[in-house]
Write an enzyme that holds these catalytic residues in place. Structure first.
Site, PDB file in Angstrom:
ATOM      1  CE1 TYR A 137     -32.283  38.330 -11.693  1.00 48.55           C
ATOM      2  CE2 TYR A 137     -34.503  37.515 -12.043  1.00 48.55           C
ATOM      3  CZ  TYR A 137     -33.143  37.313 -12.036  1.00 48.55           C
ATOM      4  OH  TYR A 137     -32.652  36.087 -12.371  1.00 48.55           O
ATOM      5  CE  LYS A 196     -16.039  41.387 -11.589  1.00 44.03           C
ATOM      6  NZ  LYS A 196     -15.012  40.320 -11.702  1.00 44.03           N
ATOM      7  CG  ASP A 247     -14.503  36.912 -10.903  1.00 43.97           C
ATOM      8  OD1 ASP A 247     -14.624  37.179  -9.685  1.00 43.97           O
ATOM      9  OD2 ASP A 247     -13.688  37.499 -11.642  1.00 43.97           O
ATOM     10  CG  ASP A 258     -31.029  33.461 -11.797  1.00 41.84           C
ATOM     11  OD1 ASP A 258     -31.763  32.514 -11.467  1.00 41.84           O
ATOM     12  OD2 ASP A 258     -30.816  33.784 -12.981  1.00 41.84           O
ATOM     13  CG  ASP A 271     -29.729  27.583 -12.253  1.00 46.29           C
ATOM     14  OD1 ASP A 271     -30.586  27.696 -11.346  1.00 46.29           O
ATOM     15  OD2 ASP A 271     -30.019  27.498 -13.455  1.00 46.29           O
TER      16      ASP A 271
HETATM   17  C1  IPM Z   1     -35.217  31.341 -10.532  1.00 41.03           C
HETATM   18  C2  IPM Z   1     -35.614  31.501 -11.972  1.00 41.03           C
HETATM   19  C3  IPM Z   1     -36.274  32.864 -12.137  1.00 41.03           C
HETATM   20  C4  IPM Z   1     -35.243  33.912 -11.756  1.00 41.03           C
HETATM   21  C5  IPM Z   1     -36.828  33.100 -13.549  1.00 41.03           C
HETATM   22  C6  IPM Z   1     -37.829  32.042 -13.950  1.00 41.03           C
HETATM   23  C7  IPM Z   1     -37.434  34.476 -13.679  1.00 41.03           C
HETATM   24  O1  IPM Z   1     -34.505  31.356 -12.792  1.00 41.03           O
HETATM   25  O2  IPM Z   1     -36.114  31.358  -9.658  1.00 41.03           O
HETATM   26  O3  IPM Z   1     -34.023  31.186 -10.266  1.00 41.03           O
HETATM   27  O4  IPM Z   1     -34.405  34.287 -12.569  1.00 41.03           O
HETATM   28  O5  IPM Z   1     -35.292  34.357 -10.596  1.00 41.03           O
HETATM   29 MG    MG Z   2     -32.739  30.792 -11.797  1.00 41.84          MG
END
Ligand code: IPM
Ligand code: MG
Length: 361
Positions: free
Chosen positions: A146, A195, A227, A251, A255
């Site tokens: 990032y 990884k 993975d 990240d 999710d």
């Molecule tokens: C998160 C989001 C952010 C990230 C985006 C919006 C830049 O996906 O907070 O997980 O990738 O960190």
């Molecule tokens: Mg995210």
């Protein structure tokens, strides 16, 4: 206690969910005799529309002068919103990355919990979900891909893009320490995800995490390749306590972890620096499709406000009051659309906030 909070309503459903979280905070503050003052700042698309940039220096200064920051969400529809015609460093997300860096919020805590009351929403087979799970993803937030050097060039008529993944040992050590510290207060297990079979940054990650682990003989450490971790999260999520990982892996895995709970609208998060200061926000995004329709689930933001009371101000009793009120509303059968199930009463964002406030008073 006198508390100064900076609020970032942001974009999409952000303003609606922050308004409900503030209602809940106000109820707690009144009940327990604290004094909370709010200052709003613009970030993301809301800031672009007014200032032409997703985050101003003044907004950063206002955030810095507060005791903690409460955020809704930022960003819009990436295919239709004009914000995404701007160069990448002027888009809404750049504001979020900018504030993370400016406030040195290197530790991102993302709990993923299967709520008993919402077990039906879990997309996993019952034989897996019946074990329940309660994990916390500790994601490094200010390094890695990032924030590494990036560029797009053209060489001999061929376009080429470069992103760099860099970590130094200090960046790894400080997040590992946070991971082990929090594991100590939980089930005392750290799964460090990397990884290391391919990446140098992961091999250094693993070596430094091993060094830190020596100071925590009471905490079990295991290493897992990213993975495999993606697979284990759907195969046997109950095995995890603290997942410690770098920015990009965190990240993606966070999710996935929130999805298997079946209720991403319920999941809070905290981004912390080395002090008690933190930025608190829901794990979900800005949901532009339902913005302004009173349909959003404010619970993740309300639980983020509870995390703020707990982690930045050590107000555990007050935080417990919020968590308990949320559970009570669920037990009483109220649901927003995203977590709706048969036999429950469907309510909007505002009503959900009101119901939680009623249970705090
Ligand atoms: C998160 C989001 C952010 C990230 C985006 C919006 C830049 O996906 O907070 O997980 O990738 O960190
Ligand atoms: Mg995210």
């Amino acid at each position: 206690m006198k508390l100064k909070i900076t609020c970032i309503p942001g974009d999409g459903i952000g303003p609606e969910i922050v308004a409900e979280a503030r209602k809940v905070l106000d109820a707690v503050v009144e009940k327990y005799g604290h004094d909370m003052q709010y200052t709003d700042i613009l970030m993301g698309g809301a800031s672009i529309d007014v200032h032409g940039v997703p985050l101003t220096d003044e907004a950063v200064e206002t955030a810095k002068s507060a005791d903690a920051v409460l955020m809704g969400s930022i960003g819009g529809d990436t295919t239709t919103s004009p914000w995404y015609k701007l160069p990448p460093n002027l888009r809404p997300e750049a504001g979020l990355l900018g504030i993370r860096k400016a406030l040195n919020l290197f530790a991102n805590l993302r709990p993923a919990v299967l709520y008993e009351e919402l077990a039906q929403a879990c997309p996993l087979k019952q034989e897996i979900s019946e074990n329940g799970f309660d994990m916390l993803i500790m994601r490094e937030l200010t390094g890695g891909l990032y924030f590494g050097e990036r560029k797009t060039v053209e060489e001999n008529g061929v376009r080429k893009a470069i992103d760099t993944l860099t970590y130094d040992e200090n960046e790894i050590r400080r997040i590992a320490v946070k991971g082990f510290d929090i594991a100590r207060k939980r089930k005392k297990k750290v799964t460090s995800v990397d990884k290391a079979n391919v990446l140098d940054s992961s091999r250094l990650w693993r070596a430094v995490v091993e060094e830190v682990a020596k100071d925590y003989p009471d905490v079990t450490l295991e290493h897992m390749l990213v993975d495999n971790c993606a697979m284990q999260l759907v195969k046997d999520p109950a095995q995890f306590d603290v997942i410690l990982t770098e920015n990009m892996f965190g990240d993606i895995l966070s999710d996935e972890a929130s999805m298997v709970t079946g209720s991403i609208g319920m999941l809070a998060s905290a981004s912390l620096n080395d002090t008690k200061f933190g930025l608190y926000e829901p794990s979900h995004g800005s949901a532009p499709d339902i913005a302004g329709k009173d349909m959003a689930n404010p619970i993740a933001t309300i639980l983020s406000a509870s995390m703020m009371l707990r982690y930045s101000f050590d107000l555990d009793k007050e935080a417990d009051a919020i968590d308990e009120a949320v559970k009570q509303v669920l037990r009483d059968g109220y649901r927003t659309g995203d977590i709706m199930s048969e036999g429950c009463e469907k309510v909007g964002c505002k009503k959900m906030g009101d119901l939680i406030v009623e249970r705090i008073k």
